[in-house]
Structure formats: C-alpha cells, structure tokens
Design a protein around this motif. Structure first.
Motif, PDB file in Angstrom:
ATOM      1  N   ARG A  43       0.824  -1.214   0.000  1.00 40.38           N
ATOM      2  CA  ARG A  43       0.000   0.000   0.000  1.00 40.38           C
ATOM      3  C   ARG A  43       0.856   1.261   0.000  1.00 40.38           C
ATOM      4  NH1 ARG A  43      -3.252  -3.055   3.744  1.00 40.38           N
ATOM      5  NH2 ARG A  43      -2.216  -2.006   5.480  1.00 40.38           N
ATOM      6  N   VAL A  44       1.947   1.276   0.754  1.00 35.49           N
ATOM      7  CA  VAL A  44       2.753   2.496   0.847  1.00 35.49           C
ATOM      8  C   VAL A  44       3.825   2.565  -0.237  1.00 35.49           C
ATOM      9  CG1 VAL A  44       2.355   2.680   3.319  1.00 35.49           C
ATOM     10  CG2 VAL A  44       4.427   1.539   2.502  1.00 35.49           C
ATOM     11  N   LEU A  45       4.112   1.434  -0.887  1.00 35.86           N
ATOM     12  CA  LEU A  45       5.087   1.385  -1.982  1.00 35.86           C
ATOM     13  C   LEU A  45       4.397   0.768  -3.200  1.00 35.86           C
ATOM     14  CD1 LEU A  45       8.087  -0.061   0.062  1.00 35.86           C
ATOM     15  CD2 LEU A  45       7.806   2.328  -0.647  1.00 35.86           C
ATOM     16  N   PRO A  46       3.539   1.519  -3.880  1.00 31.35           N
ATOM     17  CA  PRO A  46       2.788   0.953  -5.009  1.00 31.35           C
ATOM     18  C   PRO A  46       3.718   0.319  -6.043  1.00 31.35           C
ATOM     19  CG  PRO A  46       1.905   3.103  -4.418  1.00 31.35           C
ATOM     20  CD  PRO A  46       3.168   2.938  -3.634  1.00 31.35           C
ATOM     21  N   GLY A  47       3.522  -0.973  -6.259  1.00 32.46           N
ATOM     22  CA  GLY A  47       4.404  -1.746  -7.124  1.00 32.46           C
ATOM     23  C   GLY A  47       5.063  -2.882  -6.367  1.00 32.46           C
ATOM     24  N   PHE A  48       5.187  -2.721  -5.045  1.00 34.53           N
ATOM     25  CA  PHE A  48       5.720  -3.787  -4.198  1.00 34.53           C
ATOM     26  C   PHE A  48       4.706  -4.928  -4.147  1.00 34.53           C
ATOM     27  CE2 PHE A  48       6.373  -6.081  -0.298  1.00 34.53           C
ATOM     28  CZ  PHE A  48       7.738  -6.049  -0.052  1.00 34.53           C
ATOM     29  N   GLN A  49       5.157  -6.137  -4.410  1.00 40.94           N
ATOM     30  CA  GLN A  49       4.267  -7.294  -4.378  1.00 40.94           C
ATOM     31  C   GLN A  49       4.254  -7.913  -2.979  1.00 40.94           C
ATOM     32  OE1 GLN A  49       2.257  -8.097  -7.005  1.00 40.94           O
ATOM     33  NE2 GLN A  49       3.134  -6.192  -7.786  1.00 40.94           N
ATOM     34  N   LYS A 214      11.393  11.953   8.654  1.00 41.31           N
ATOM     35  CA  LYS A 214       9.997  12.375   8.546  1.00 41.31           C
ATOM     36  C   LYS A 214       9.401  12.089   7.167  1.00 41.31           C
ATOM     37  CE  LYS A 214      10.060  13.950  12.718  1.00 41.31           C
ATOM     38  NZ  LYS A 214       9.363  13.189  13.798  1.00 41.31           N
ATOM     39  N   HIS A 215      10.010  11.192   6.428  1.00 44.12           N
ATOM     40  CA  HIS A 215       9.435  10.802   5.136  1.00 44.12           C
ATOM     41  C   HIS A 215       8.102  10.091   5.384  1.00 44.12           C
ATOM     42  CE1 HIS A 215       8.952   8.836   1.235  1.00 44.12           C
ATOM     43  NE2 HIS A 215       9.911   9.609   0.762  1.00 44.12           N
ATOM     44  N   PRO A 216       7.062  10.370   4.580  1.00 43.70           N
ATOM     45  CA  PRO A 216       5.750   9.748   4.806  1.00 43.70           C
ATOM     46  C   PRO A 216       5.785   8.221   4.867  1.00 43.70           C
ATOM     47  CG  PRO A 216       5.505  11.577   3.297  1.00 43.70           C
ATOM     48  CD  PRO A 216       6.990  11.425   3.542  1.00 43.70           C
ATOM     49  N   VAL A 217       6.673   7.577   4.120  1.00 45.62           N
ATOM     50  CA  VAL A 217       6.772   6.111   4.183  1.00 45.62           C
ATOM     51  C   VAL A 217       7.164   5.677   5.596  1.00 45.62           C
ATOM     52  CG1 VAL A 217       8.099   4.105   3.413  1.00 45.62           C
ATOM     53  CG2 VAL A 217       7.250   5.750   1.734  1.00 45.62           C
ATOM     54  N   ASN A 218       8.098   6.389   6.213  1.00 40.24           N
ATOM     55  CA  ASN A 218       8.511   6.049   7.573  1.00 40.24           C
ATOM     56  C   ASN A 218       7.466   6.457   8.608  1.00 40.24           C
ATOM     57  OD1 ASN A 218      10.919   4.770   6.921  1.00 40.24           O
ATOM     58  ND2 ASN A 218      12.137   6.641   7.055  1.00 40.24           N
ATOM     59  N   MET A 278      22.888  -4.234  11.364  1.00 41.33           N
ATOM     60  CA  MET A 278      22.294  -5.567  11.492  1.00 41.33           C
ATOM     61  C   MET A 278      21.353  -5.875  10.337  1.00 41.33           C
ATOM     62  SD  MET A 278      21.430  -5.875  15.572  1.00 41.33           S
ATOM     63  CE  MET A 278      20.046  -4.737  15.479  1.00 41.33           C
ATOM     64  N   GLY A 279      20.796  -4.825   9.725  1.00 43.27           N
ATOM     65  CA  GLY A 279      19.764  -5.013   8.713  1.00 43.27           C
ATOM     66  C   GLY A 279      20.308  -5.305   7.334  1.00 43.27           C
ATOM     67  N   VAL A 280      19.421  -5.813   6.487  1.00 46.90           N
ATOM     68  CA  VAL A 280      19.772  -6.110   5.093  1.00 46.90           C
ATOM     69  C   VAL A 280      18.780  -5.455   4.129  1.00 46.90           C
ATOM     70  CG1 VAL A 280      20.975  -8.264   5.587  1.00 46.90           C
ATOM     71  CG2 VAL A 280      18.499  -8.308   5.234  1.00 46.90           C
ATOM     72  N   ASN A 281      18.096  -4.411   4.606  1.00 49.48           N
ATOM     73  CA  ASN A 281      16.990  -3.821   3.847  1.00 49.48           C
ATOM     74  C   ASN A 281      17.467  -2.975   2.661  1.00 49.48           C
ATOM     75  OD1 ASN A 281      14.517  -2.829   3.041  1.00 49.48           O
ATOM     76  ND2 ASN A 281      14.340  -1.373   4.719  1.00 49.48           N
ATOM     77  N   MET A 282      16.988  -3.295   1.459  1.00 48.82           N
ATOM     78  CA  MET A 282      17.362  -2.572   0.245  1.00 48.82           C
ATOM     79  C   MET A 282      16.179  -1.838  -0.394  1.00 48.82           C
ATOM     80  SD  MET A 282      20.542  -3.309   0.215  1.00 48.82           S
ATOM     81  CE  MET A 282      21.213  -2.945  -1.414  1.00 48.82           C
ATOM     82  N   VAL A 283      15.063  -1.731   0.319  1.00 50.24           N
ATOM     83  CA  VAL A 283      13.844  -1.129  -0.223  1.00 50.24           C
ATOM     84  C   VAL A 283      14.067   0.294  -0.726  1.00 50.24           C
ATOM     85  CG1 VAL A 283      11.656  -0.112   0.537  1.00 50.24           C
ATOM     86  CG2 VAL A 283      12.063  -2.524   0.873  1.00 50.24           C
ATOM     87  N   GLY A 284      14.815   1.072   0.042  1.00 49.17           N
ATOM     88  CA  GLY A 284      14.988   2.470  -0.303  1.00 49.17           C
ATOM     89  C   GLY A 284      15.672   2.712  -1.635  1.00 49.17           C
ATOM     90  N   PHE A 285      16.390   1.707  -2.137  1.00 42.60           N
ATOM     91  CA  PHE A 285      17.076   1.841  -3.420  1.00 42.60           C
ATOM     92  C   PHE A 285      16.165   1.511  -4.606  1.00 42.60           C
ATOM     93  CE2 PHE A 285      20.448   0.802  -0.332  1.00 42.60           C
ATOM     94  CZ  PHE A 285      21.274   1.904  -0.518  1.00 42.60           C
ATOM     95  N   CYS A 293       4.829   7.338  -3.776  1.00 40.82           N
ATOM     96  CA  CYS A 293       4.944   6.639  -2.494  1.00 40.82           C
ATOM     97  C   CYS A 293       4.565   7.553  -1.326  1.00 40.82           C
ATOM     98  CB  CYS A 293       6.362   6.098  -2.323  1.00 40.82           C
ATOM     99  SG  CYS A 293       6.799   4.789  -3.506  1.00 40.82           S
ATOM    100  N   CYS A 294       4.882   8.844  -1.439  1.00 40.17           N
ATOM    101  CA  CYS A 294       4.491   9.793  -0.398  1.00 40.17           C
ATOM    102  C   CYS A 294       2.969   9.898  -0.298  1.00 40.17           C
ATOM    103  CB  CYS A 294       5.087  11.171  -0.682  1.00 40.17           C
ATOM    104  SG  CYS A 294       6.859  11.306  -0.352  1.00 40.17           S
TER     105      CYS A 294
END
Length: 485
Positions: A43-49, A214-218, A278-285, A293-294
């Motif tokens: 919902r917050v990242l339209p295109g994410f499955q 303060k990005h709307p996704v966060n 510790m994280g492996v998150n690559m979503v922001g790229f 997305c905002c």
C-alpha cells in the motif's frame, strides 16, 4: 506505480546471500514484517508485491527452515491481524500451512513473553496435538536493559533451546512485537553454550533506513505500529561509527547494547557497529517515484487512524493509539479530510438526513456514493453503483428484481433470526451471480469487480465483519467512522 519490484528482488536477494556467507554455517535471520501478505508494504510502496520476500527466499528453500514466533500476551488478548481479520494464534497455523504448501520446512513454534498464562498453555497443547513442536521463552525482568541478567543462565539460559537442523533459520511472526529478535539472541546464547557459533541478521522493511526520518513512508510505519508505540529515530550508534544519518526505531536501538554484549561474549567482538548494520533492507534503493509513495503513505496514515478509532470504540484499542496517529498527521501536513472518500461519504450522509452512507474513489479519480435503504446496506448499494459505472450500465437500471430481494430478506429474518433485513455485500454478489446466467448486465457487473482492487472506500458507520471481509477479498482499502449501526 512508485516501486521497482523486480529490482528489489534482485538486489535484496544478493545482499542476503552476502550476509549468509559472512557467518558461515549458521545464521538466524529475523524477518520483520510479513514474509508474504505484506499488504502494508504494497500500500505504501505501489508496485511492491505482497509476496516479494517469499519469492527471494524460495531460491534458498533447501538450506533454510522457518521458526514461527507468537507472544503469549497476544494469545491472551486475542490480538487480530487487521488486514486479514483473524487472530494471531490462528494466523500461526495459517502461516505454517502456507509455508509448507510452498515446500518450506517449518520446524517449530516459539511462544514468547511466557509467564504461566493459561491461554498460552492451552495453545501449546493445541499445537502439540497437531504434531507441532512448541517451545517457551520466558519474560525476563528488566528486559531489554538488564544486560547482566539477560546474558545469563537465569535470562536467555532459562529459555527452551529451539532445535534446528539447517544453516539458515528464518524467524518470523504474525505481526510486530512478537519477540522475534529475542528468540534469535536467545538462540545465539544457547548455541554458544553448546559450543557452537551462529550469526544474526535482521530483514525488516520498515522504517526505511536511507529515507529521511519524517518521510511519509517512515511515518506510515509509526502509524502502523501505534499500538506498540514504536518511534522512528536517527540511529545514534550509526551516526557515531560512520558520521552518517540512518533511520531505525526505538526497540532496535534499545536492544543494541544487549546484542553488543552478547556478540562480545560469544566472539570477543561485535561484527556490527550499529542497529542499522544488522539489517539487510534494500527497499529504499528501489523507489522509482517518490511522490507516488508519499501520497500512498499519507493515505495509509489516515486508514490507520480510522482503524484506531474503530478499535477504541469497540474497546480493543486505546485512546493513546488514536492520539499518536493524530499527531503524525501534523508531521506530514494532512488531516482526515485529505482522504476524499471520507468527505464524500459524510456529505452523502448529510444529504440523506443522517442515513448511513459510503463512498468509493475509482482509479480514474471518479467518486461514487451510496446510502442505505430498506433493501440494501450502504456498502452493498455502493458495490452495485460502482460496478454498474465501470460496466457502463445506466444507474437507473435495477439489476436485482424486487421479487428476488423479498424472499432473501424473509429468510434472514424468519429463519436465520436476523434483525437487519438489509442485504450485505456477499448476499448481493450471490444474487448477481445467479442472475448472471441469463442477464447480460449482471454478468458485466460481476466482471467489473477486479477493477475495484486498490480503490478507496469510506463508510459513515462501522461495517459488519461480513462486509469487511468482502472488501478485503476484493482488495479495496476501507475506512469507517467509529459509529455503530
């Protein structure tokens, strides 16, 4: 579309493989969020499955096993997954079945935050009757700050050791706050006590570490976890170590000294300099259109606000959750009127002198409204109005004849002992299905249903669970005023 899902699967899977290699033959991978059915992310990242994470891990299927975690506190209060409308304890069984059908090994279930709750004991007995290996992890006094106690035989050493057999152990749960990280850290402690070394990494989508605080996704993530009172923060450890700003959240930052002490005790040093490490998150790229997305995230914040209002009205939520999300409105410069269907539904209610009303916004921006009548609830009427519009059928055309509605209402009241004669959404769809065999308009109306996926709906009253489930199955994002029918 604001997100490149194919790129995400590619670079995220590569990054996870690199982390697995870093720790050799045993890695506990904490999976934050949902492994599949991640509708918040979509919902917050339209295109994410919703099943992107699962698609990545499928290629590692033969080397991994899954451990599902559930908090005894969530069992005790019958906590519900809002997106699916089922309790966490039932979702554990659903998750297990889904994983197994996809060929994954689900080795066990861990009940965390255990301190003798009878509901947890009953649930464990239920799981064991089903042949599911179940473990207890106990509440530790002073957690997460009492590092000396946690890193001892009376802390993590008191927990059941979860038996695993494969190099990669994915630790997941129905929702946040279940105790996944604590399970991973407990396993590191107990693996070391048995003379074995193991690694830990965190695979969590939100908050997105390389987006602004303060990005709307966060901010949408804070709204989604208002019941946990999660707070996004600049990672002070990352800033100190690298001189760079990275976003994390309070629970990970609070637990980092524990992890630091545990790694130091096990290896003599900590391979991570910050919680973000510790994280492996690559979503922001993989965000391709930040504006899209905002906007999607602002809509999600409003949806979370109405969910909190409904929960508070029903006695399952707190005023604190409502107030927190209301404060988040100010951080992104919106209010509830920013959601167009909210305004449209309330205007229709005023025009109808207080009769329950609802509104839907279609993908082209068209807004359609409906109100309750003696025959139909407002949500059932709205489905008919919207699908007729999409099918190009004149609004004046009556799809379901009176002679068909009357006997359905009679059955509801006379035989099923109902109090509300109005037809629900499922009953309307069944009636349309029967009529579609011989009526072209009914057939075209039903064929328009898939076009409602992703549309926005607001109701001026809280809908029945039947109507809520229909909207969920159609992929419609629903909000309701906290008003009982």
């Amino acid at each position: 579309m604001g997100f490149d899902n194919e790129k995400y699967i590619r670079i995220q899977s590569e990054h996870i493989k690199e982390r697995i290699a870093q720790f050799g033959n045993k890695l506990y991978l904490e999976l934050g969020g949902k492994l599949f059915d991640d509708y918040h992310a979509s919902r917050v990242l339209p295109g994410f499955q919703p099943d992107s994470k699962l698609a990545m891990l499928t290629q590692l299927r033969d080397t991994l096993e899954i451990v599902i975690v559930i908090s005894a506190l969530d069992i005790e209060k019958n906590k519900v997954r809002q997106d699916l409308g089922i309790t966490y304890d039932e979702d554990v069984l659903r998750l297990r079945e889904e994983f197994m059908q996809r060929g994954f090994l689900v080795s066990s279930v861990v009940i965390t935050h255990y301190n003798g709750q009878k509901s947890a004991d009953a649930y464990r007995q239920r799981l064991e009757r089903l042949g599911i290996t179940t473990y207890y992890h106990y509440t530790i006094e002073g957690y997460p700050h009492n590092v000396e106690l946690i890193d001892s035989e009376e802390g993590y050493g008191k927990n059941d050791f979860v038996q695993t057999t494969r190099p990669l152990v994915v630790v997941t749960a129905p929702g946040p706050g279940s105790g996944k990280m604590a399970v991973c850290l407990s396993q590191l402690y107990n693996e070391h006590a048995r003379g074995r070394e193991a690694g830990y990494a965190k695979f969590e989508t939100f908050p997105v570490w390389n987006l602004p605080l303060k990005h709307p996704v966060n901010i949408a993530y804070e709204a989604a976890t208002a019941d946990l009172n999660d707070v996004n923060m600049i990672d002070p450890f990352h800033l100190e170590a690298y001189g760079k700003t990275a976003i994390n959240y309070n629970r990970d930052i609070e637990i980092f000294p524990v992890l630091d002490a545990l790694f130091t005790g096990i290896y003599g040093h900590n391979p991570y300099k910050s919680p973000t490490d510790m994280g492996v998150n690559m979503v922001g790229f993989c965000i391709t259109d930040d504006a899209v997305c905002c906007e999607a995230s602002k809509q999600e914040i409003i949806r979370r606000y109405y969910n909190a209002l409904n929960d508070f009205a029903l006695g399952t939520g707190t005023e604190q959750e409502v107030n927190k999300i209301a404060l988040l409105f100010k951080q992104v410069g919106i209010n509830s009127a920013y959601r167009k269907v909210t305004v449209a539904a309330k205007e229709r209610r005023e025009q109808s002198l207080g009769v329950a009303a609802s509104a839907i916004e279609l993908h082209d921006g068209t807004i359609i409204t409906a109100q309750a009548s003696d025959l139909l609830g407002s949500s059932a009427a709205l489905l008919l109005n919207a699908t007729k519009h999409l099918a190009g059928i004149d609004h004046a055309v009556k799809l379901i004849p009176q002679e068909m509605l009357t006997p359905i209402q009679h059955t509801k009241i006379a035989y099923l002992r109902g109090k509300n004669p109005r037809l629900h959404t499922d009953e309307v769809l069944i009636a349309l299905s029967v009529l579609s065999l011989h009526d072209e308009n009914c057939r075209r109306t039903l064929e328009a249903l898939p076009e409602l996926a992703g549309c926005q709906v607001h109701s001026t009253v809280m809908l029945s669970e039947v109507d809520r489930k229909i909207f969920r199955k159609l992929g419609i994002d629903l909000t309701c005023d906290p008003v009982r029918k």
